[in-house]
Motif scaffolding. Structure first.
Motif, short mmCIF file in Angstrom:
data_model
loop_
_atom_site.label_atom_id
_atom_site.label_comp_id
_atom_site.label_asym_id
_atom_site.label_seq_id
_atom_site.Cartn_x
_atom_site.Cartn_y
_atom_site.Cartn_z
N VAL A 18 0.87 -1.17 0.00
CA VAL A 18 0.00 0.00 0.00
C VAL A 18 0.91 1.23 0.00
CG1 VAL A 18 -1.83 1.23 1.22
CG2 VAL A 18 -1.71 -1.27 1.33
N GLU A 19 0.60 2.19 -0.85
CA GLU A 19 1.45 3.36 -1.01
C GLU A 19 0.71 4.64 -0.61
OE1 GLU A 19 4.07 4.51 -4.70
OE2 GLU A 19 2.06 5.33 -5.00
N PHE A 36 -1.08 1.91 -4.75
CA PHE A 36 -0.46 0.62 -4.47
C PHE A 36 0.81 0.50 -5.30
CE2 PHE A 36 -4.98 0.33 -3.77
CZ PHE A 36 -5.03 -0.15 -2.48
N SER A 37 1.86 -0.04 -4.69
CA SER A 37 3.16 -0.05 -5.34
C SER A 37 3.99 -1.22 -4.81
CB SER A 37 3.85 1.30 -5.12
OG SER A 37 5.01 1.41 -5.87
N GLY A 38 5.28 -1.00 -4.64
CA GLY A 38 6.20 -2.08 -4.29
C GLY A 38 6.85 -2.60 -5.56
N ARG A 68 -8.01 -4.84 -1.59
CA ARG A 68 -7.88 -3.76 -2.55
C ARG A 68 -6.66 -3.95 -3.44
NH1 ARG A 68 -9.18 2.13 -0.06
NH2 ARG A 68 -8.66 2.61 -2.24
N LEU A 69 -5.58 -4.47 -2.87
CA LEU A 69 -4.39 -4.74 -3.67
C LEU A 69 -4.68 -5.76 -4.76
CD1 LEU A 69 -1.23 -4.87 -1.37
CD2 LEU A 69 -1.35 -3.97 -3.69
N GLY A 295 4.45 8.14 -7.83
CA GLY A 295 4.30 6.81 -7.27
C GLY A 295 4.75 5.73 -8.23
N GLY A 296 4.80 4.50 -7.72
CA GLY A 296 5.34 3.39 -8.50
C GLY A 296 4.51 2.99 -9.70
N THR A 297 3.21 3.21 -9.65
CA THR A 297 2.34 2.83 -10.77
C THR A 297 1.53 4.02 -11.27
OG1 THR A 297 0.67 2.08 -9.17
CG2 THR A 297 2.13 0.41 -10.08
#
Length: 315
Positions: A18-19, A36-38, A68-69, A295-297
């Motif tokens: 979660v981001e 959401f990321s990682g 949610r992820l 963010g990542g996405t």
């Protein structure tokens, strides 16, 4: 194995997060956007956007954020049948956006569901059937069982193993990260270390040619050293290293996840029978485009955009 016979083209194993991202530094930010990321999720989404059938192998908490992820990944074309709900919370982090790349992260992932992964998660996954398996040093650094899972996945893979060392000093030591790299390298079709982020701690050098030689000596079949705005230096076997220029970004909003976009897109192109050089070039284009989002996405490249960046006809 032909691509049409596979369940998936690419398998990524790691922890989605979660981001909570802010437009200001963390010590002053008071407004955060939820996403959401990682590294594993970022790479999975990038590979799926490149047209590959992608499975993300992980564990998420049996909580609302875990649900949610899963929905987030599915909505972006990632196959979620191997995202297992279980004990432990869903990991999270907060990040303050900084175009200069000097980002500050605050992680909330200790004892997370994903940190409980192990070799059994590999055995229940399609890793042995995938055309490309993307593994990360971040995954290995989450716990000893995760490190065992990464080593096991590298051995179990029958397709091309791509390994991103992704060294993070908050998660592991250079010695522990180097040990995993040494175990994975003989099984790796490609290692994608960053210079100087990975090269300094793992190899004690900022010379990309020395990094290439070190990875090849460990048994990797090819190495692509990413160097930020200086592009990528690619080498296979005893070939002369070949520079792949970076593609300047139109706008730089945030550098979070650019390396993941590179690795995921590269994996997707490799799995779709693209040659290595073309896959690396596609990865550089996707990384450039990713810089335009937070963010990542936040900004994921499409195949048409990648082809336009590379001057290719649409695929």
């Amino acid at each position: 194995m032909k691509s049409k016979e596979r369940v998936v083209d690419v398998v990524v194993m790691g922890e989605p997060l979660v981001e909570f991202s802010a437009a200001a530094a963390l010590d002053v930010a008071d407004v955060f956007d939820l996403s959401f990321s990682g590294d594993a999720l970022n790479a999975s989404v990038a590979a799926a956007a490149a047209g590959a059938r992608v499975a993300l192998v992980t564990r998420v908490g049996a909580d609302e954020f875990g649900e949610r992820l899963i929905r987030f990944a599915a909505a972006r074309g990632v196959r979620t049948g191997w995202m297992t709900r279980g004990e432990g919370s869903t990991g999270a982090y907060a990040v303050g956006a900084d175009p200069s790349g000097q980002r500050a992260f605050a992680y909330m992932r200790a004892g997370s569901a994903a940190s409980r992964m192990g070799p059994a998660d590999v055995d229940r996954s399609p890793i042995s059937e995938a055309g490309v398996v993307l593994l990360s040093g971040i995954t290995a650094a989450l716990s000893e069982s995760c490190a065992e899972a990464v080593r096991h996945a590298a051995k179990a893979a029958t397709g091309k193993v791509v390994y991103d060392p992704n060294f993070r000093s908050r998660l592991t030591t250079p010695e522990a990260a180097r040990a995993v790299l040494e175990a994975v390298a003989p099984h790796a079709a490609l290692i994608v270390p960053s210079c100087p982020g990975d090269s300094g701690p793992l190899f004690g050098t900022d010379d990309p040619e020395q990094v290439i030689r070190a990875c090849l000596d460990l048994g990797a079949r090819a190495v692509a050293v990413t160097r930020g705005p200086e592009g990528v230096l690619l080498a296979t076997g005893d070939s002369t290293p070949q520079p792949v220029p970076a593609i300047p970004a139109k706008d730089i909003v945030d550098q979070t996840g650019a390396g993941d976009a590179f690795a995921g897109t590269l994996a997707g192109w490799l799995a779709r029978d693209g040659d290595l050089l073309q896959a690396v070039r596609a990865g550089t284009a996707a990384a450039s485009i990713s810089l335009q989002g937070r963010g990542g996405t936040g900004r994921v490249a499409t195949p048409a955009e990648i082809c336009a960046h590379l001057g290719l006809s649409a695929i």
